[in-house]
Design a protein around this motif. Sequence first.
Motif, PDB file in Angstrom:
ATOM      1  N   GLY A 133      -4.686  -0.570  -8.055  1.00  0.00           N
ATOM      2  CA  GLY A 133      -5.959  -1.168  -7.655  1.00  0.00           C
ATOM      3  C   GLY A 133      -5.796  -2.532  -7.024  1.00  0.00           C
ATOM      4  O   GLY A 133      -6.444  -2.846  -6.011  1.00  0.00           O
ATOM      5  N   TYR A 134      -4.924  -3.350  -7.604  1.00  0.00           N
ATOM      6  CA  TYR A 134      -4.687  -4.680  -7.027  1.00  0.00           C
ATOM      7  C   TYR A 134      -4.018  -4.568  -5.658  1.00  0.00           C
ATOM      8  O   TYR A 134      -4.291  -5.370  -4.766  1.00  0.00           O
ATOM      9  CB  TYR A 134      -3.861  -5.550  -7.975  1.00  0.00           C
ATOM     10  N   ALA A 135      -3.145  -3.585  -5.481  1.00  0.00           N
ATOM     11  CA  ALA A 135      -2.515  -3.386  -4.168  1.00  0.00           C
ATOM     12  C   ALA A 135      -3.579  -3.034  -3.125  1.00  0.00           C
ATOM     13  O   ALA A 135      -3.559  -3.558  -2.002  1.00  0.00           O
ATOM     14  CB  ALA A 135      -1.456  -2.284  -4.248  1.00  0.00           C
ATOM     15  N   GLU A 136      -4.531  -2.171  -3.486  1.00  0.00           N
ATOM     16  CA  GLU A 136      -5.624  -1.829  -2.568  1.00  0.00           C
ATOM     17  C   GLU A 136      -6.482  -3.058  -2.276  1.00  0.00           C
ATOM     18  O   GLU A 136      -6.877  -3.287  -1.128  1.00  0.00           O
ATOM     19  CB  GLU A 136      -6.506  -0.734  -3.170  1.00  0.00           C
ATOM     20  N   ALA A 137      -6.801  -3.820  -3.319  1.00  0.00           N
ATOM     21  CA  ALA A 137      -7.617  -5.021  -3.139  1.00  0.00           C
ATOM     22  C   ALA A 137      -6.923  -6.018  -2.224  1.00  0.00           C
ATOM     23  O   ALA A 137      -7.538  -6.610  -1.327  1.00  0.00           O
ATOM     24  CB  ALA A 137      -7.916  -5.663  -4.495  1.00  0.00           C
ATOM     25  N   ASP A 138      -5.625  -6.200  -2.430  1.00  0.00           N
ATOM     26  CA  ASP A 138      -4.862  -7.148  -1.624  1.00  0.00           C
ATOM     27  C   ASP A 138      -4.808  -6.718  -0.163  1.00  0.00           C
ATOM     28  O   ASP A 138      -4.887  -7.554   0.743  1.00  0.00           O
ATOM     29  CB  ASP A 138      -3.450  -7.292  -2.195  1.00  0.00           C
ATOM     30  N   ALA A 139      -4.700  -5.415   0.076  1.00  0.00           N
ATOM     31  CA  ALA A 139      -4.636  -4.916   1.454  1.00  0.00           C
ATOM     32  C   ALA A 139      -5.936  -5.187   2.209  1.00  0.00           C
ATOM     33  O   ALA A 139      -5.920  -5.387   3.421  1.00  0.00           O
ATOM     34  CB  ALA A 139      -4.329  -3.418   1.451  1.00  0.00           C
ATOM     35  N   LEU A 140      -7.052  -5.213   1.497  1.00  0.00           N
ATOM     36  CA  LEU A 140      -8.351  -5.450   2.140  1.00  0.00           C
ATOM     37  C   LEU A 140      -8.715  -6.928   2.222  1.00  0.00           C
ATOM     38  O   LEU A 140      -9.563  -7.314   3.032  1.00  0.00           O
ATOM     39  CB  LEU A 140      -9.458  -4.729   1.365  1.00  0.00           C
ATOM     40  N   ALA A 141      -8.095  -7.755   1.383  1.00  0.00           N
ATOM     41  CA  ALA A 141      -8.478  -9.167   1.293  1.00  0.00           C
ATOM     42  C   ALA A 141      -8.275  -9.876   2.622  1.00  0.00           C
ATOM     43  O   ALA A 141      -7.262  -9.697   3.291  1.00  0.00           O
ATOM     44  CB  ALA A 141      -7.682  -9.859   0.193  1.00  0.00           C
ATOM     45  N   GLN A 142      -9.250 -10.697   2.967  1.00  0.00           N
ATOM     46  CA  GLN A 142      -9.187 -11.461   4.209  1.00  0.00           C
ATOM     47  C   GLN A 142      -8.472 -12.791   4.011  1.00  0.00           C
ATOM     48  O   GLN A 142      -8.090 -13.438   4.973  1.00  0.00           O
ATOM     49  CB  GLN A 142     -10.610 -11.717   4.739  1.00  0.00           C
ATOM     50  N   GLN A 143      -8.343 -13.204   2.785  1.00  0.00           N
ATOM     51  CA  GLN A 143      -7.623 -14.435   2.468  1.00  0.00           C
ATOM     52  C   GLN A 143      -7.006 -14.287   1.094  1.00  0.00           C
ATOM     53  O   GLN A 143      -7.417 -13.433   0.312  1.00  0.00           O
ATOM     54  CB  GLN A 143      -8.565 -15.642   2.505  1.00  0.00           C
ATOM     55  N   GLU A 144      -6.014 -15.114   0.803  1.00  0.00           N
ATOM     56  CA  GLU A 144      -5.362 -15.065  -0.503  1.00  0.00           C
ATOM     57  C   GLU A 144      -6.316 -15.592  -1.557  1.00  0.00           C
ATOM     58  O   GLU A 144      -6.941 -16.629  -1.382  1.00  0.00           O
ATOM     59  CB  GLU A 144      -4.102 -15.926  -0.468  1.00  0.00           C
TER      60      GLU A 144
END
Length: 199
Positions: free
Chosen positions: A164-175
């Motif tokens: 889930g965090y990998a999916e969230a990180d892939a969509l995130a526009q910023q860190e």
Amino acid sequence: MKENPSAYPRLLLEDDRLSEEAPLPRAFHELFPAHLVGLRGTAGCIWPEPSQNPAARESFREGHRFLYEEKDPVAAMRCYEAAIDADPEYIQPWVALGIAGVMDNTPESLALAEGVFAQLAELGEDSGLSAELRSIIRQNLAYVSVHRYRGTGIVAELERADAGYAEADALAQQERVELLCHWAFVKCERGEDTAATAL
């Protein structure tokens, strides 16, 4: 607003801007760690326009009062559900309902939170939701797994959280620090110290 080094600023789900309210103390976040899942420091608004239904907006605001001032997640969930009943397309109370479910921390409320976030996570790019908001939804869903792991020790929850965090990180526009901190915890618990440090 006076700076308080031991407090976090309170952000409203409505517009992602700092409120005029006093910061919530560090002890609140230690007691309710799920609240950090709802804090976002993104530039500009990531949320769709608020509901045009006054009853929905009022129920949403009342839910926030119960959740953050009264510390009553059960009453807050009832308010968020009323907001959703009044306007099912009003996204903010859906997300807040999931956060309140995690904060209530019962098997039933965690199942509710997981169901809400899983349903929201199915909304794709054509839904009109920003990539950042879709990232936050997946991050919240992953946090439910972290929360369950902490309560049960079931390792499969770590696997779900990591994905889930990998999916969230892939969509995130910023860190986002709160995403990386929880994800690093998952990596450490899985024995992936190098991966955790790399985050």
